[in-house]
Design a protein around this motif. Sequence first.
Motif, PDB file in Angstrom:
ATOM      1  N   GLN A   1     -94.211 -68.726  14.091  1.00  0.00           N
ATOM      2  CA  GLN A   1     -95.156 -69.901  14.247  1.00  0.00           C
ATOM      3  C   GLN A   1     -95.076 -70.739  13.173  1.00  0.00           C
ATOM      4  OE1 GLN A   1     -98.465 -66.828  14.935  1.00  0.00           O
ATOM      5  NE2 GLN A   1     -99.008 -68.823  16.344  1.00  0.00           N
ATOM      6  N   ILE A   2     -95.169 -72.154  13.571  1.00  0.00           N
ATOM      7  CA  ILE A   2     -95.394 -73.059  12.534  1.00  0.00           C
ATOM      8  C   ILE A   2     -96.550 -74.212  13.350  1.00  0.00           C
ATOM      9  CG2 ILE A   2     -93.774 -74.743  13.485  1.00  0.00           C
ATOM     10  CD1 ILE A   2     -93.253 -75.545  10.679  1.00  0.00           C
ATOM     11  N   GLY A   3     -97.455 -74.547  12.575  1.00  0.00           N
ATOM     12  CA  GLY A   3     -98.357 -75.527  12.940  1.00  0.00           C
ATOM     13  C   GLY A   3     -98.910 -76.476  12.003  1.00  0.00           C
ATOM     14  N   ALA A   4     -99.449 -77.788  12.195  1.00  0.00           N
ATOM     15  CA  ALA A   4     -99.935 -78.467  11.416  1.00  0.00           C
ATOM     16  C   ALA A   4    -100.776 -79.640  12.322  1.00  0.00           C
ATOM     17  CB  ALA A   4     -98.853 -79.313  10.461  1.00  0.00           C
ATOM     18  N   THR A   5    -101.657 -80.457  11.686  1.00  0.00           N
ATOM     19  CA  THR A   5    -102.092 -81.359  12.471  1.00  0.00           C
ATOM     20  C   THR A   5    -101.184 -82.618  12.963  1.00  0.00           C
ATOM     21  OG1 THR A   5    -104.334 -81.420  11.153  1.00  0.00           O
ATOM     22  CG2 THR A   5    -103.715 -83.563  12.632  1.00  0.00           C
ATOM     23  N   HIS A   6    -100.314 -82.799  11.792  1.00  0.00           N
ATOM     24  CA  HIS A   6     -99.003 -83.507  12.288  1.00  0.00           C
ATOM     25  C   HIS A   6     -97.780 -82.797  11.508  1.00  0.00           C
ATOM     26  CE1 HIS A   6     -96.854 -87.800  12.298  1.00  0.00           C
ATOM     27  NE2 HIS A   6     -96.225 -86.996  13.089  1.00  0.00           N
ATOM     28  N   LEU A   7     -96.952 -82.468  12.674  1.00  0.00           N
ATOM     29  CA  LEU A   7     -95.453 -81.609  12.378  1.00  0.00           C
ATOM     30  C   LEU A   7     -94.305 -82.635  12.676  1.00  0.00           C
ATOM     31  CD1 LEU A   7     -94.325 -78.929  11.482  1.00  0.00           C
ATOM     32  CD2 LEU A   7     -94.589 -78.372  14.052  1.00  0.00           C
ATOM     33  N   ILE A   8     -93.625 -82.526  11.689  1.00  0.00           N
ATOM     34  CA  ILE A   8     -92.137 -83.394  11.707  1.00  0.00           C
ATOM     35  C   ILE A   8     -91.122 -82.354  11.373  1.00  0.00           C
ATOM     36  CG2 ILE A   8     -90.790 -85.253  10.996  1.00  0.00           C
ATOM     37  CD1 ILE A   8     -93.347 -86.794  10.314  1.00  0.00           C
TER      38      ILE A   8
ATOM     39  N   VAL B   1    -101.102 -81.095  16.633  1.00  0.00           N
ATOM     40  CA  VAL B   1    -101.666 -82.208  17.403  1.00  0.00           C
ATOM     41  C   VAL B   1    -100.843 -83.402  17.718  1.00  0.00           C
ATOM     42  CG1 VAL B   1    -103.508 -83.966  17.307  1.00  0.00           C
ATOM     43  CG2 VAL B   1    -103.971 -81.942  16.247  1.00  0.00           C
ATOM     44  N   GLN B   2     -99.834 -83.822  16.612  1.00  0.00           N
ATOM     45  CA  GLN B   2     -99.000 -84.440  16.974  1.00  0.00           C
ATOM     46  C   GLN B   2     -97.566 -83.810  16.311  1.00  0.00           C
ATOM     47  OE1 GLN B   2     -99.161 -88.664  15.791  1.00  0.00           O
ATOM     48  NE2 GLN B   2    -101.449 -88.676  16.373  1.00  0.00           N
ATOM     49  N   ALA B   3     -96.420 -83.784  17.296  1.00  0.00           N
ATOM     50  CA  ALA B   3     -95.328 -83.142  17.137  1.00  0.00           C
ATOM     51  C   ALA B   3     -94.203 -84.070  17.173  1.00  0.00           C
ATOM     52  CB  ALA B   3     -95.336 -81.725  17.455  1.00  0.00           C
ATOM     53  N   ASP B   4     -93.095 -84.095  16.126  1.00  0.00           N
ATOM     54  CA  ASP B   4     -92.000 -84.720  16.546  1.00  0.00           C
ATOM     55  C   ASP B   4     -90.689 -83.852  15.868  1.00  0.00           C
ATOM     56  OD1 ASP B   4     -92.703 -88.002  16.476  1.00  0.00           O
ATOM     57  OD2 ASP B   4     -94.100 -87.004  15.548  1.00  0.00           O
TER      58      ASP B   4
ATOM     59  N   GLY C   1     -95.441 -76.933  21.314  1.00  0.00           N
ATOM     60  CA  GLY C   1     -96.520 -77.765  22.168  1.00  0.00           C
ATOM     61  C   GLY C   1     -97.189 -79.248  21.032  1.00  0.00           C
ATOM     62  N   GLY C   2     -97.638 -80.188  21.715  1.00  0.00           N
ATOM     63  CA  GLY C   2     -98.475 -81.271  21.031  1.00  0.00           C
ATOM     64  C   GLY C   2     -99.784 -81.532  21.698  1.00  0.00           C
ATOM     65  N   SER C   3    -100.847 -81.385  21.335  1.00  0.00           N
ATOM     66  CA  SER C   3    -102.117 -81.449  21.897  1.00  0.00           C
ATOM     67  C   SER C   3    -102.556 -83.103  22.459  1.00  0.00           C
ATOM     68  CB  SER C   3    -103.513 -81.010  21.309  1.00  0.00           C
ATOM     69  OG  SER C   3    -103.571 -81.538  20.088  1.00  0.00           O
ATOM     70  N   GLU C   4    -102.096 -84.020  21.445  1.00  0.00           N
ATOM     71  CA  GLU C   4    -102.174 -85.512  21.858  1.00  0.00           C
ATOM     72  C   GLU C   4    -100.691 -85.856  22.065  1.00  0.00           C
ATOM     73  OE1 GLU C   4    -104.024 -87.393  18.365  1.00  0.00           O
ATOM     74  OE2 GLU C   4    -106.032 -86.530  18.780  1.00  0.00           O
ATOM     75  N   ARG C   5     -99.882 -85.787  21.428  1.00  0.00           N
ATOM     76  CA  ARG C   5     -98.380 -85.969  21.781  1.00  0.00           C
ATOM     77  C   ARG C   5     -97.417 -85.055  21.205  1.00  0.00           C
ATOM     78  NH1 ARG C   5     -95.035 -88.284  18.369  1.00  0.00           N
ATOM     79  NH2 ARG C   5     -96.207 -88.883  16.736  1.00  0.00           N
ATOM     80  N   LEU C   6     -96.236 -84.975  22.092  1.00  0.00           N
ATOM     81  CA  LEU C   6     -95.003 -84.422  21.729  1.00  0.00           C
ATOM     82  C   LEU C   6     -93.815 -85.029  21.833  1.00  0.00           C
ATOM     83  CD1 LEU C   6     -93.372 -81.775  21.017  1.00  0.00           C
ATOM     84  CD2 LEU C   6     -93.656 -81.066  23.433  1.00  0.00           C
ATOM     85  N   THR C   7     -93.022 -85.376  20.617  1.00  0.00           N
ATOM     86  CA  THR C   7     -91.673 -85.876  21.042  1.00  0.00           C
ATOM     87  C   THR C   7     -90.835 -85.236  20.432  1.00  0.00           C
ATOM     88  OG1 THR C   7     -92.847 -88.241  20.480  1.00  0.00           O
ATOM     89  CG2 THR C   7     -90.698 -88.067  20.137  1.00  0.00           C
ATOM     90  N   ILE C   8     -89.529 -84.986  21.408  1.00  0.00           N
ATOM     91  CA  ILE C   8     -88.485 -84.219  21.001  1.00  0.00           C
ATOM     92  C   ILE C   8     -87.250 -85.387  21.412  1.00  0.00           C
ATOM     93  CG2 ILE C   8     -86.905 -82.268  21.419  1.00  0.00           C
ATOM     94  CD1 ILE C   8     -89.459 -80.883  22.541  1.00  0.00           C
TER      95      ILE C   8
END
Length: 330
Positions: free
Chosen positions: A152-159, A176-179, A191-198
């Motif tokens: 698992q990996i997680g953060a408020t903003h993950l890049i 919360v935001q993942a790129d 997953g990204g609860s506010e925004r997920l960009t791949i």
Amino acid sequence: MQFFGVLVVSIALFGAVTPTRAEAMPNCGDVLRQSIALTADLECPGVTGLVIGANGVNLDLNGHRLNGSPALSLTGVDGTTIRNGTIPGNIVAADATSTRFVDMAVGRQSSNAVYDWTGTTSVTFLRSKLDMWRLFCGARCHLLRSTFTMNQIGATHLIIQGDQGQTNWINHVGAVQADIVNTRLNPLTVGGSERLTIRDSELDGFEVIATGRLELLRNTFSGGNWLGVHRPVNGVIRGNRFEKMKSAGLFVDPKETLTGPLVIERNTFADNAGDGLRIDIPVPLDITVRKNTSENNGQYGMWATAGTVKDGGKNVSNNDALGCFTIVCS
């Protein structure tokens, strides 16, 4: 005599010249308030290895290993850089902003290490290798040109950006935001609860747990069960290739959670065992399907529940077993 005279003048002006003193090798539990380079491995079984006690400290492991319980502790400090070595043990970080690991190996193979970094902690891993069970980075986590294996990996903003050409393994990615950019990754859920960009990445099939905006741009999804999109609020799926999935290439079933437009355009669905694109929803939603191509799929090239999506036109089906259903394909 002329040289001696110059030397006397130099000493008079600048003082006697003395060699730079090398920093002493730290001991287990030492608090570092200035930059230092290790001259040997530092093993601290059962006790803290080193504590960062000031802003802007550079810890150069100099090719050595630092280990302890925890190996390293950072609390309330900014701008720490740890480079060029191995930390197989745990690291404690709380409100440690702008932390950088450069050319590092963190964790160890078959380890159940858990890194729960809290508060405003922000960390960047550059050209590093991560091997751990779980990494929660706090406010911000940036994996740049690194390789990683974890559950698992997680953060408020993950890049996650760049991986030196190797496939990386993370079972569950959440923020919360993942790129995820320019990366080869084999996940189970992202997953990204506010925004997920791949974008511009290569991934296996998996489940997208995006409860906000979803952006899938110019990726290749290949070889998994399917790419499942279940809970986006709005977004765009554009320019991707979904291929060689064991079921559908792209499976979309947001049901009633979709509140804004979702556009699916200019994608290719190829060589999937089931449908290339399958949209299975019970009620009409703001989903537009346009300018996609399907080819050599084992069932329908593109399938959608009747009357539930907008057909934007210019979709093409080539050599699919069953053509298209409710989506018009030429």
